[in-house]
Write a protein that holds these residues in place. Structure first.
Motif, PDB file in Angstrom:
ATOM      1  N   TRP A 181      12.688 -27.543   9.145  1.00 52.45           N
ATOM      2  CA  TRP A 181      11.850 -28.426   7.896  1.00 52.45           C
ATOM      3  C   TRP A 181      10.517 -28.533   8.354  1.00 52.45           C
ATOM      4  N   LEU A 182       9.983 -28.833   9.493  1.00 50.75           N
ATOM      5  CA  LEU A 182       8.496 -29.050   9.941  1.00 50.75           C
ATOM      6  C   LEU A 182       7.824 -27.548   9.701  1.00 50.75           C
ATOM      7  N   ASN A 183       8.472 -26.472  10.322  1.00 49.15           N
ATOM      8  CA  ASN A 183       7.836 -25.294  10.021  1.00 49.15           C
ATOM      9  C   ASN A 183       7.568 -24.793   8.634  1.00 49.15           C
ATOM     10  N   ALA A 184       8.472 -25.249   7.618  1.00 49.58           N
ATOM     11  CA  ALA A 184       8.140 -25.071   6.352  1.00 49.58           C
ATOM     12  C   ALA A 184       7.371 -25.966   5.512  1.00 49.58           C
ATOM     13  N   HIS A 185       6.870 -26.999   6.315  1.00 51.00           N
ATOM     14  CA  HIS A 185       6.132 -28.050   5.768  1.00 51.00           C
ATOM     15  C   HIS A 185       4.990 -28.409   6.551  1.00 51.00           C
ATOM     16  N   ARG A 186       4.501 -27.417   7.579  1.00 54.56           N
ATOM     17  CA  ARG A 186       3.374 -27.508   8.234  1.00 54.56           C
ATOM     18  C   ARG A 186       2.486 -26.451   8.496  1.00 54.56           C
ATOM     19  N   PHE A 187       1.190 -26.628   8.422  1.00 57.20           N
ATOM     20  CA  PHE A 187       0.566 -25.345   8.324  1.00 57.20           C
ATOM     21  C   PHE A 187      -0.678 -25.265   9.097  1.00 57.20           C
ATOM     22  N   ASP A 188      -1.445 -24.155   9.331  1.00 56.89           N
ATOM     23  CA  ASP A 188      -2.746 -24.034   9.951  1.00 56.89           C
ATOM     24  C   ASP A 188      -3.618 -24.767   8.904  1.00 56.89           C
ATOM     25  N   LEU A 189      -4.774 -25.187   8.938  1.00 55.47           N
ATOM     26  CA  LEU A 189      -5.874 -25.606   8.148  1.00 55.47           C
ATOM     27  C   LEU A 189      -6.145 -24.872   6.829  1.00 55.47           C
ATOM     28  N   ASP A 190      -6.390 -23.598   7.165  1.00 54.30           N
ATOM     29  CA  ASP A 190      -6.860 -22.656   5.995  1.00 54.30           C
ATOM     30  C   ASP A 190      -5.425 -22.658   5.202  1.00 54.30           C
ATOM     31  N   THR A 191      -4.407 -22.495   5.616  1.00 57.33           N
ATOM     32  CA  THR A 191      -3.156 -22.298   4.614  1.00 57.33           C
ATOM     33  C   THR A 191      -3.111 -23.785   3.989  1.00 57.33           C
ATOM     34  N   ALA A 192      -3.076 -24.834   4.741  1.00 62.23           N
ATOM     35  CA  ALA A 192      -3.036 -25.995   4.111  1.00 62.23           C
ATOM     36  C   ALA A 192      -3.924 -26.380   2.679  1.00 62.23           C
ATOM     37  N   LEU A 193      -5.186 -26.062   3.149  1.00 64.29           N
ATOM     38  CA  LEU A 193      -6.249 -26.325   2.040  1.00 64.29           C
ATOM     39  C   LEU A 193      -5.970 -25.422   0.713  1.00 64.29           C
ATOM     40  N   LYS A 194      -5.593 -24.182   1.207  1.00 66.50           N
ATOM     41  CA  LYS A 194      -5.332 -23.136  -0.110  1.00 66.50           C
ATOM     42  C   LYS A 194      -4.346 -23.518  -0.889  1.00 66.50           C
ATOM     43  N   LEU A 195      -3.027 -24.217  -0.150  1.00 69.24           N
ATOM     44  CA  LEU A 195      -1.922 -24.743  -0.961  1.00 69.24           C
ATOM     45  C   LEU A 195      -2.360 -25.743  -1.625  1.00 69.24           C
ATOM     46  N   ALA A 196      -3.175 -26.674  -1.151  1.00 65.99           N
ATOM     47  CA  ALA A 196      -3.560 -27.913  -1.902  1.00 65.99           C
ATOM     48  C   ALA A 196      -4.375 -27.569  -2.904  1.00 65.99           C
TER      49      ALA A 196
END
Length: 112
Positions: free
Chosen positions: A69-84
């Motif tokens: 679950w954590l691996n599917a819901h935690r990202f590097d910063l660039d990916t997290a910002l892109k998804l947001a």
């Protein structure tokens, strides 16, 4: 004994389509929150966490989740910002869309 130098690290970014001075901006916001070891979560409030599949999951506490679950819901910063950024235009609050909120903001600004 010498006192060590303090460290400073950004730990939260806010992503929203509403203007910063809009009274409703915070409720339409998505937060990208640092969760340690270079991994970031994409959250709506304190209870919803965006997964790599684009779906919002309830619960954000790491201690009650497994590694999968954590691996599917935690990202590097660039990916997290892109998804947001991708999710921000689709936020709904009490049936109101981002477009609805922007229209209300524009109407209120015009009336002021």
């Amino acid at each position: 004994m010498t006192t060590p130098e303090p460290t400073v690290q950004p730990v939260r970014y806010t992503v929203t389509c509403l203007p910063e001075d809009d009274i409703n901006s915070h409720v339409f916001a998505i937060d990208v929150v640092y969760r340690g070891t270079g991994r970031w979560a994409v959250q709506r409030g304190e209870h919803a966490c965006l997964g790599a599949d684009g779906e919002w999951a309830q619960g954000v506490k790491e201690y009650d989740r497994g590694d999968e679950w954590l691996n599917a819901h935690r990202f590097d910063l660039d990916t997290a910002l892109k998804l947001a950024r991708e999710a921000a235009p689709h936020v709904k609050v009490n049936g109101y869309t981002v477009a609805d909120a922007i229209a209300l903001y524009a109407r209120d600004a015009k009336e002021a």
